[in-house]
Design an enzyme around this catalytic site. Sequence first.
Site, PDB file in Angstrom:
ATOM      1  N   HIS A 247       0.746  -6.314   2.983  1.00 49.36           N
ATOM      2  CA  HIS A 247       0.716  -4.847   2.959  1.00 49.36           C
ATOM      3  C   HIS A 247       1.536  -4.263   4.100  1.00 49.36           C
ATOM      4  O   HIS A 247       2.383  -3.390   3.897  1.00 49.36           O
ATOM      5  CB  HIS A 247      -0.744  -4.377   3.049  1.00 49.36           C
ATOM      6  CG  HIS A 247      -0.924  -2.894   2.987  1.00 49.36           C
ATOM      7  ND1 HIS A 247      -1.431  -2.261   1.880  1.00 49.36           N
ATOM      8  CD2 HIS A 247      -0.666  -1.909   3.884  1.00 49.36           C
ATOM      9  CE1 HIS A 247      -1.478  -0.956   2.103  1.00 49.36           C
ATOM     10  NE2 HIS A 247      -1.025  -0.721   3.323  1.00 49.36           N
ATOM     11  N   GLU A 248       1.296  -4.768   5.313  1.00 52.93           N
ATOM     12  CA  GLU A 248       1.970  -4.187   6.470  1.00 52.93           C
ATOM     13  C   GLU A 248       3.450  -4.562   6.514  1.00 52.93           C
ATOM     14  O   GLU A 248       4.288  -3.758   6.919  1.00 52.93           O
ATOM     15  CB  GLU A 248       1.266  -4.627   7.761  1.00 52.93           C
ATOM     16  CG  GLU A 248      -0.225  -4.274   7.805  1.00 52.93           C
ATOM     17  CD  GLU A 248      -0.499  -2.807   7.519  1.00 52.93           C
ATOM     18  OE1 GLU A 248       0.352  -1.951   7.828  1.00 52.93           O
ATOM     19  OE2 GLU A 248      -1.578  -2.509   6.969  1.00 52.93           O
TER      20      GLU A 248
ATOM     21  N   GLU B  47       0.886   4.421   0.840  1.00 48.22           N
ATOM     22  CA  GLU B  47      -0.193   3.445   0.936  1.00 48.22           C
ATOM     23  C   GLU B  47      -0.567   2.849  -0.420  1.00 48.22           C
ATOM     24  O   GLU B  47      -0.959   1.686  -0.513  1.00 48.22           O
ATOM     25  CB  GLU B  47      -1.426   4.088   1.591  1.00 48.22           C
ATOM     26  CG  GLU B  47      -1.201   4.557   3.025  1.00 48.22           C
ATOM     27  CD  GLU B  47      -0.861   3.415   3.977  1.00 48.22           C
ATOM     28  OE1 GLU B  47      -0.992   2.238   3.590  1.00 48.22           O
ATOM     29  OE2 GLU B  47      -0.458   3.708   5.120  1.00 48.22           O
TER      30      GLU B  47
ATOM     31  N   HIS C  79       5.360  -2.367   4.383  1.00 49.66           N
ATOM     32  CA  HIS C  79       5.625  -1.067   4.984  1.00 49.66           C
ATOM     33  C   HIS C  79       6.890  -1.069   5.817  1.00 49.66           C
ATOM     34  O   HIS C  79       7.377  -0.001   6.166  1.00 49.66           O
ATOM     35  CB  HIS C  79       4.470  -0.674   5.887  1.00 49.66           C
ATOM     36  CG  HIS C  79       3.372   0.012   5.163  1.00 49.66           C
ATOM     37  ND1 HIS C  79       3.571   0.988   4.242  1.00 49.66           N
ATOM     38  CD2 HIS C  79       2.037  -0.148   5.233  1.00 49.66           C
ATOM     39  CE1 HIS C  79       2.403   1.408   3.793  1.00 49.66           C
ATOM     40  NE2 HIS C  79       1.464   0.729   4.371  1.00 49.66           N
TER      41      HIS C  79
ATOM     42  N   HIS D 198      -7.683  -1.764  11.741  1.00 49.70           N
ATOM     43  CA  HIS D 198      -7.474  -3.101  11.166  1.00 49.70           C
ATOM     44  C   HIS D 198      -6.015  -3.525  11.191  1.00 49.70           C
ATOM     45  O   HIS D 198      -5.695  -4.637  11.578  1.00 49.70           O
ATOM     46  CB  HIS D 198      -8.035  -3.184   9.745  1.00 49.70           C
ATOM     47  CG  HIS D 198      -9.512  -3.007   9.680  1.00 49.70           C
ATOM     48  ND1 HIS D 198     -10.381  -3.809  10.377  1.00 49.70           N
ATOM     49  CD2 HIS D 198     -10.289  -2.107   9.030  1.00 49.70           C
ATOM     50  CE1 HIS D 198     -11.618  -3.432  10.147  1.00 49.70           C
ATOM     51  NE2 HIS D 198     -11.599  -2.397   9.341  1.00 49.70           N
TER      52      HIS D 198
ATOM     53  N   ASN E  76       3.717  -0.376  12.293  1.00 52.14           N
ATOM     54  CA  ASN E  76       4.796   0.098  13.164  1.00 52.14           C
ATOM     55  C   ASN E  76       6.053  -0.747  12.944  1.00 52.14           C
ATOM     56  O   ASN E  76       5.994  -1.972  12.923  1.00 52.14           O
ATOM     57  CB  ASN E  76       4.389  -0.003  14.634  1.00 52.14           C
ATOM     58  CG  ASN E  76       3.050   0.636  14.905  1.00 52.14           C
ATOM     59  OD1 ASN E  76       2.846   1.813  14.685  1.00 52.14           O
ATOM     60  ND2 ASN E  76       2.113  -0.169  15.367  1.00 52.14           N
TER      61      ASN E  76
ATOM     62  N   TYR F  92      -5.545   4.710  -1.069  1.00 46.51           N
ATOM     63  CA  TYR F  92      -5.210   3.284  -1.140  1.00 46.51           C
ATOM     64  C   TYR F  92      -5.474   2.718  -2.537  1.00 46.51           C
ATOM     65  O   TYR F  92      -4.576   2.184  -3.187  1.00 46.51           O
ATOM     66  CB  TYR F  92      -6.009   2.497  -0.101  1.00 46.51           C
ATOM     67  CG  TYR F  92      -5.534   2.714   1.316  1.00 46.51           C
ATOM     68  CD1 TYR F  92      -4.630   1.840   1.902  1.00 46.51           C
ATOM     69  CD2 TYR F  92      -5.996   3.781   2.079  1.00 46.51           C
ATOM     70  CE1 TYR F  92      -4.198   2.024   3.209  1.00 46.51           C
ATOM     71  CE2 TYR F  92      -5.567   3.984   3.379  1.00 46.51           C
ATOM     72  CZ  TYR F  92      -4.665   3.097   3.937  1.00 46.51           C
ATOM     73  OH  TYR F  92      -4.226   3.293   5.216  1.00 46.51           O
TER      74      TYR F  92
ATOM     75  N   MET G 276      -1.652  -1.840  11.391  1.00 46.34           N
ATOM     76  CA  MET G 276      -0.726  -0.710  11.416  1.00 46.34           C
ATOM     77  C   MET G 276       0.691  -1.250  11.371  1.00 46.34           C
ATOM     78  O   MET G 276       1.056  -2.165  12.116  1.00 46.34           O
ATOM     79  CB  MET G 276      -0.941   0.143  12.677  1.00 46.34           C
ATOM     80  CG  MET G 276       0.079   1.261  12.844  1.00 46.34           C
ATOM     81  SD  MET G 276       0.053   2.451  11.463  1.00 46.34           S
ATOM     82  CE  MET G 276       1.637   3.256  11.669  1.00 46.34           C
TER      83      MET G 276
ATOM     84  N   GLU H  51      -0.220   6.792  14.161  1.00 45.95           N
ATOM     85  CA  GLU H  51      -0.343   7.358  12.819  1.00 45.95           C
ATOM     86  C   GLU H  51      -1.749   7.905  12.611  1.00 45.95           C
ATOM     87  O   GLU H  51      -2.722   7.266  13.013  1.00 45.95           O
ATOM     88  CB  GLU H  51      -0.061   6.283  11.755  1.00 45.95           C
ATOM     89  CG  GLU H  51      -0.010   6.868  10.348  1.00 45.95           C
ATOM     90  CD  GLU H  51       0.186   5.803   9.279  1.00 45.95           C
ATOM     91  OE1 GLU H  51       0.699   6.120   8.211  1.00 45.95           O
ATOM     92  OE2 GLU H  51      -0.189   4.634   9.522  1.00 45.95           O
TER      93      GLU H  51
END
Length: 960
Positions: free
Chosen positions: A415-416, A448, A419, A379, A383, A513, A381, A240
């Site tokens: 947060h991740e 984000e 996603h 930091h 995926n 963000y 991601m 990304e």
Amino acid sequence: MGPPSNSGFYVSRAVALLLAGLVAALLLALAVLAALYGHCARVPPSGLPGLGDSEAESSPPLRQKPTRTPKPSSARELPVTTTPSVWRPPGPWDQLRLPPWLVPLHYDLELWPRLRPDHLPAGSLLFTGRVNITVRCTVATSRLLLHSLFQDCERAEVRGPLSPGTGNATVGRVPVDDVWFAVDTEYMVLELSEPLKPGSSYELQLSFSGLVYEDFKEGLFLNVYTDQGERRALLASQLEPTFARYVFPCFDEPALKATFNITIIHHPSYVALSNMPKLGQSVKEDVNGSKWTVTTFSTTPHMPTYLVAFVICDYDHVNRTERGKEIRIWARKDAIANASADFALNITGPTFSFLEDLFNISYSLPKADIIALPSFDNHAMENWGLMIFDESVLLLEPKDQLTEKKILISYIVSHEIGHQASLFSSHFQKWFGNLVTMNWWNNIWLKEGFASYFEFEVINYFNPKLPRNEVFFSNILHNVLREDHALVTRAVALKVEHFKTSEIEELYDLFTYSKGASMARMLSGFLNEHLFVSALKSYLKTFSYSNAEQDDLWRHFQMAIDDQSTVILPATIKKIMDSWTHQSGFPVITLNVSTGIMKQEPFYLEKVKNRTLLTGNDTWIVPILWIKNGTTQSLVWLDQRSKVFPEMQVSDSDHDWVILNLNMTGYYRVNYDKLGWKKLNQQLEKDPKAIPVIHRLQLIDDAFSLSKNNYIEIETALELTKYLAEEDEIIVWHTVLVNLVTRDLVSDVNNYDIYPLLKKYLLKRLNLIWNIYSTIIRENVLALQDDYLALISLEKLFGTACWLGLEDCLQLSKELFTKWVDHPENEIPYPIKDVVLCYGIALGSDKEWDILLNTYTNTTKEEEKIQLAYAMSCSKDPWILNRFMEYAISTSPFTSNETNIIEIVAASEVGRYVAKDFLVNNWQAVSKRYGTQSLINLIYAIGRAITTDLQIVELQQVFQ
């Protein structure tokens, strides 16, 4: 990321002109070097160390002048020399978006990085690969464009048209005449001898090769690290936003989703991970007789290329099952053995479950892997199915109990996970993430921003005692309001439809963000939680596994609003939110409490009096939640430049006061007339607890920002601090000190009259808050481990108290430093460790300094080295600082990006004077050790110490 300081320092005009000239000369030299480097960056060497002859022969050819491969006489596969064209005619390859001629449906991707534990790479590593891409043709074309960069194409073939219903059996092949690269727009171009047919499907078969680099954290990259006392390496990916094209030829745009079958060939001692569970394994033998493991993975859901992920590593893992889905945390074997991954494992499962329940959407993948890399610049991601973290934001060691790391890890994991989209829907999906994907990068703030907002909601759910408004202010709102303003910053939603890769990367910033999170929070604030979540559920259900625009989200909010009668808005949700997302900056809302007149104007840095730049319809539709005399009032709207609210008028009563922006859910600052500020100041002095903590924060932060930028006088802001002797909330004190005792003030003010005045004023008010926390530190410091606001605020309080010369602070620093030196197991409490180390050195002798130097020399932890380097620069003895700089230029670098000790010394109170003379005598050695850029940084640092014409002449001679 933290915003830079807005405060500054002053130098004479002569010095300023000198600095400008020197910097310009150095920047010009750097520009020339950068241009020269740009022509040779990432060009593979002619031979690759560590490969057998047969493997070296398959390495990518050098990219030299362009050559054109002759047209083949038949439709057999074409060997291709991949060299960029120096000149090309105008065409679709000049555009920043792919033409809509082909739609990718499926990728069969195989990657073979030559990573071996017995021969660790020295900087770079060869990888080869194959990809078969099934596409549907929509427009007849004999030119195929897809993304590819930093690869060499070994073979290109087009099969088709494919016959539907017969297992995609081919009825022919389309000859490929040429393959070339439009490097500036990052396209691979296939020139065909005949056009593809609209409505038909084809398979593009491509073989390619490239290099993986250790210090290049985009595409595929290497981590070299130490585990169980041995040097090891792993390979991971970061695709990304537009780095999939660095790894394999593809259609690298977020709207072009497809399914993926992924195969990774790797050394048998490694484990291979990807988005989906392992499907099977087999053995492959290379030309040298070495055996490799071939790991295949199950087919992915439809997803964009930037969510594809790969890892090859020698790691251990811990695992648990949550609602039938396996969750695994992967990390270095030492970290797993030390239980450092247990905290992340224990919060991951419940976070998944909470979000699934909230949005009534289940996580669609059969597993979730989370891996901690020794070094990962991004930091974290998200995926799909394989989330990648830097270990510093995932692993929790026993020594981290007294840090804010628990909450930090919780936020980032939430947060991740959010996603993961299908994961829990809107709650953050990779746009909210992976379930619903943006059509283009101009809507990245939705992905984000909503993820950043909901990470706080998850943490608040699991930590109900955490003060949610104060935490959001401290982590998000304070930083972005300091940086945002009307003239320079950008809107969060951009109307531009075409971006260069570099421009897309720049969108991952504070505004995407933090301002995005603030937009989501404001939206939730003027609606209600049920309506907010209901609209998101509807949106996610409609657009699952597809793409959407910002207006699609607003339509679903409007549908939810139209289906009820409780929440009444002054305009459509689109009109309201567009007024915030399509223009830069934010408004200042000013209330005259005598007349009830409220007005809005843009916030400008250093506002010029009697000037407004508002034109046309550049106003905001502002939700005003407010309190009067401590009681929450009904929501009102300021949907024009000025409006009268009689209910907001106050009387002469001492108990009458008004505060706008309840809980700071609105993205704006608030100003009052003189009477309004006076009433609030009176209430603070009389009974500060009557005003909630979040609004004591708000009053201080708004007042200092408005005074700094010429909206009110500084005296108005200072009046609000007179009550502080009664303030026992450390987060309020933190806000005061961040605004009043800036970094540059600390370093520049000691020789001016303001220091004794500030010292007298603050020490008179510090006693209560200091006594509370110094007692805790002395008696039971572990009591702070769950007090997040104290953990993030204590360093500023402690550092300011010592800087002001508070005797008890200096004494406590000496006590803690001495205990640690005598018995290292008596660790200095982490929140104040930097301050204690600094004053331990400043108040000590060369004996204490030598102890820190010995610790610095022997540690292998980069974070600890940085901390110790800053502490050693606190010495007041010039000869010790000179010795430190001599040490710096005479030792070998610890890492390629080691902290510049000369710059650290030059930034200290005494060091700036010592560093100037040191630089005059050793500038060549400094440049050789730390690079030319360090000279530019040092010019600014030592410029503060220049006071004579002779010193100016000395610097001129150095930089000639």
